[in-house]
Design a protein around this motif. Structure first.
Motif, PDB file in Angstrom:
ATOM      1  N   THR A  69      10.335  -3.452  49.339  1.00  0.00           N
ATOM      2  CA  THR A  69       9.238  -3.038  48.459  1.00  0.00           C
ATOM      3  C   THR A  69       8.963  -4.064  47.358  1.00  0.00           C
ATOM      4  O   THR A  69       8.033  -3.896  46.577  1.00  0.00           O
ATOM      5  CB  THR A  69       9.539  -1.675  47.805  1.00  0.00           C
ATOM      6  OG1 THR A  69      10.767  -1.755  47.081  1.00  0.00           O
ATOM      7  CG2 THR A  69       9.643  -0.578  48.856  1.00  0.00           C
ATOM      8  N   HIS A  77      -0.253  -2.432  52.371  1.00  0.00           N
ATOM      9  CA  HIS A  77       0.770  -1.681  51.630  1.00  0.00           C
ATOM     10  C   HIS A  77       1.692  -2.586  50.821  1.00  0.00           C
ATOM     11  O   HIS A  77       2.533  -2.091  50.060  1.00  0.00           O
ATOM     12  CB  HIS A  77       1.601  -0.839  52.598  1.00  0.00           C
ATOM     13  CG  HIS A  77       0.798   0.152  53.387  1.00  0.00           C
ATOM     14  ND1 HIS A  77       0.048   1.140  52.777  1.00  0.00           N
ATOM     15  CD2 HIS A  77       0.606   0.298  54.718  1.00  0.00           C
ATOM     16  CE1 HIS A  77      -0.571   1.854  53.709  1.00  0.00           C
ATOM     17  NE2 HIS A  77      -0.245   1.365  54.890  1.00  0.00           N
ATOM     18  N   ASN A 123       7.069  -4.084  54.077  1.00  0.00           N
ATOM     19  CA  ASN A 123       7.034  -2.861  53.277  1.00  0.00           C
ATOM     20  C   ASN A 123       6.460  -1.716  54.109  1.00  0.00           C
ATOM     21  O   ASN A 123       5.291  -1.741  54.482  1.00  0.00           O
ATOM     22  CB  ASN A 123       6.186  -3.079  52.023  1.00  0.00           C
ATOM     23  CG  ASN A 123       6.277  -1.914  51.040  1.00  0.00           C
ATOM     24  OD1 ASN A 123       6.977  -0.933  51.297  1.00  0.00           O
ATOM     25  ND2 ASN A 123       5.589  -2.024  49.923  1.00  0.00           N
ATOM     26  N   SER A 164       6.441   1.424  53.020  1.00  0.00           N
ATOM     27  CA  SER A 164       6.001   2.488  52.116  1.00  0.00           C
ATOM     28  C   SER A 164       4.492   2.693  52.235  1.00  0.00           C
ATOM     29  O   SER A 164       3.734   1.756  52.477  1.00  0.00           O
ATOM     30  CB  SER A 164       6.351   2.124  50.669  1.00  0.00           C
ATOM     31  OG  SER A 164       5.731   3.020  49.759  1.00  0.00           O
ATOM     32  N   GLU A 208       2.898   4.188  49.687  1.00  0.00           N
ATOM     33  CA  GLU A 208       2.428   4.348  48.312  1.00  0.00           C
ATOM     34  C   GLU A 208       1.372   3.290  47.990  1.00  0.00           C
ATOM     35  O   GLU A 208       1.327   2.223  48.595  1.00  0.00           O
ATOM     36  CB  GLU A 208       3.600   4.204  47.339  1.00  0.00           C
ATOM     37  CG  GLU A 208       4.604   5.337  47.405  1.00  0.00           C
ATOM     38  CD  GLU A 208       5.686   5.187  46.361  1.00  0.00           C
ATOM     39  OE1 GLU A 208       5.529   4.345  45.448  1.00  0.00           O
ATOM     40  OE2 GLU A 208       6.692   5.914  46.455  1.00  0.00           O
TER      41      GLU A 208
END
Length: 259
Positions: A3, A28, A225, A227, A229
């Motif tokens: 991340t 991302h 990454n 993730s 988010e």
């Protein structure tokens, strides 16, 4: 670690053309972009000065936890990336002019290369040109003054148009069918170049290839990454960030940072 952000640096705002390709392919990923506009352009500087500036940028990005660094500058790649790879453990992605596809695809056996002096006079450029463009007519043009105009916000000025016309003239005389853009600032010139060039001339830059290579290296090192988010996207300039802001648009925020 996955991340952690991707770091990207250039001698100014031009590398945002590379950032856009990376962000489009890897939406991302967190990213940090450094525009070293105070020292733009890198092209006329000597090799050691370019290495020193690249080290400065690298150290700052590493201090912010970057897991991979994209050297979004042709001149810095050709002059400094070997040094960076020898002295730092993170992966580096470099950029060089897309001579290979132009040389392989030209039907007129004539290509133009618009780049900075620092790129055109580098050993890496010479080797790549010799390897792929041997036997072709290659018109190399130092784009002196272009970066300065872009960094001053004069992308579509009459001064820019006049400069480009003078640089394209010798290329048109030999009937090029490919124009290679050898500086990450130059993709922003494509709308103007398309007006000045015959329709059959294709314009090539390295952006998409760099984004694909970035993804491949992240996957290879297990750093992609996963993730979902919303990513953190940081943009820093060591001069007035308004110029970079004009290239990014309202969706992103450029900030001043002393470095």
């Amino acid at each position: 670690m996955s991340t952690n952000p991707i770091g990207i640096f250039d001698s100014g705002v031009g590398g945002t053309s590379i950032w856009k390709e990376v962000h489009q392919l890897l939406p991302h990923e967190n990213t940090i972009y450094l525009a070293d506009s105070r020292n733009a352009p890198y092209g006329p500087k000597g090799k050691q000065a370019i290495i020193d500036l690249s080290v400065k940028n690298t150290e700052l990005l590493l201090s912010k936890g970057c897991k991979l660094i994209v050297v979004a500058c042709n001149t810095a790649t050709t002059n400094a990336i070997d040094y960076l790879r020898q002295h730092y453990e993170v992966p580096f992605i470099g950029i060089e002019p897309a001579i290979k596809p132009a040389a392989l695809q030209t039907e007129h056996n004539a290509i133009g290369i618009l780049a900075t002096k620092g790129t055109l006079t580098s050993t890496l450029f010479s080797k790549t040109s010799e390897l792929y463009a041997n036997g072709k007519t290659v018109i190399e043009q130092d784009g002196k003054g272009i970066v300065e105009l872009i960094e001053s916000g004069e992308l579509y000025s009459e001064a820019m148009r006049s400069l480009l016309e003078s640089y394209l003239e010798p290329m048109l005389k030999v009937n090029i069918d490919y124009l290679v853009l050898g500086c990450t600032h130059y993709p922003y010139l494509i709308p103007v170049l398309q007006e000045l060039l015959p329709q059959h001339v294709k314009i090539i830059d390295s952006g998409k290839a760099v984004a694909k290579q970035t993804k491949a290296v992240l996957e290879r090192h297990g750093l992609l990454n996963t993730s979902t988010e919303k990513p953190k996207l940081k943009f820093y300039s060591n001069t007035d960030p308004k110029v970079m802001q004009s290239f990014l648009g309202d969706a992103f925020v450029a900030e001043y940072l002393e470095f």
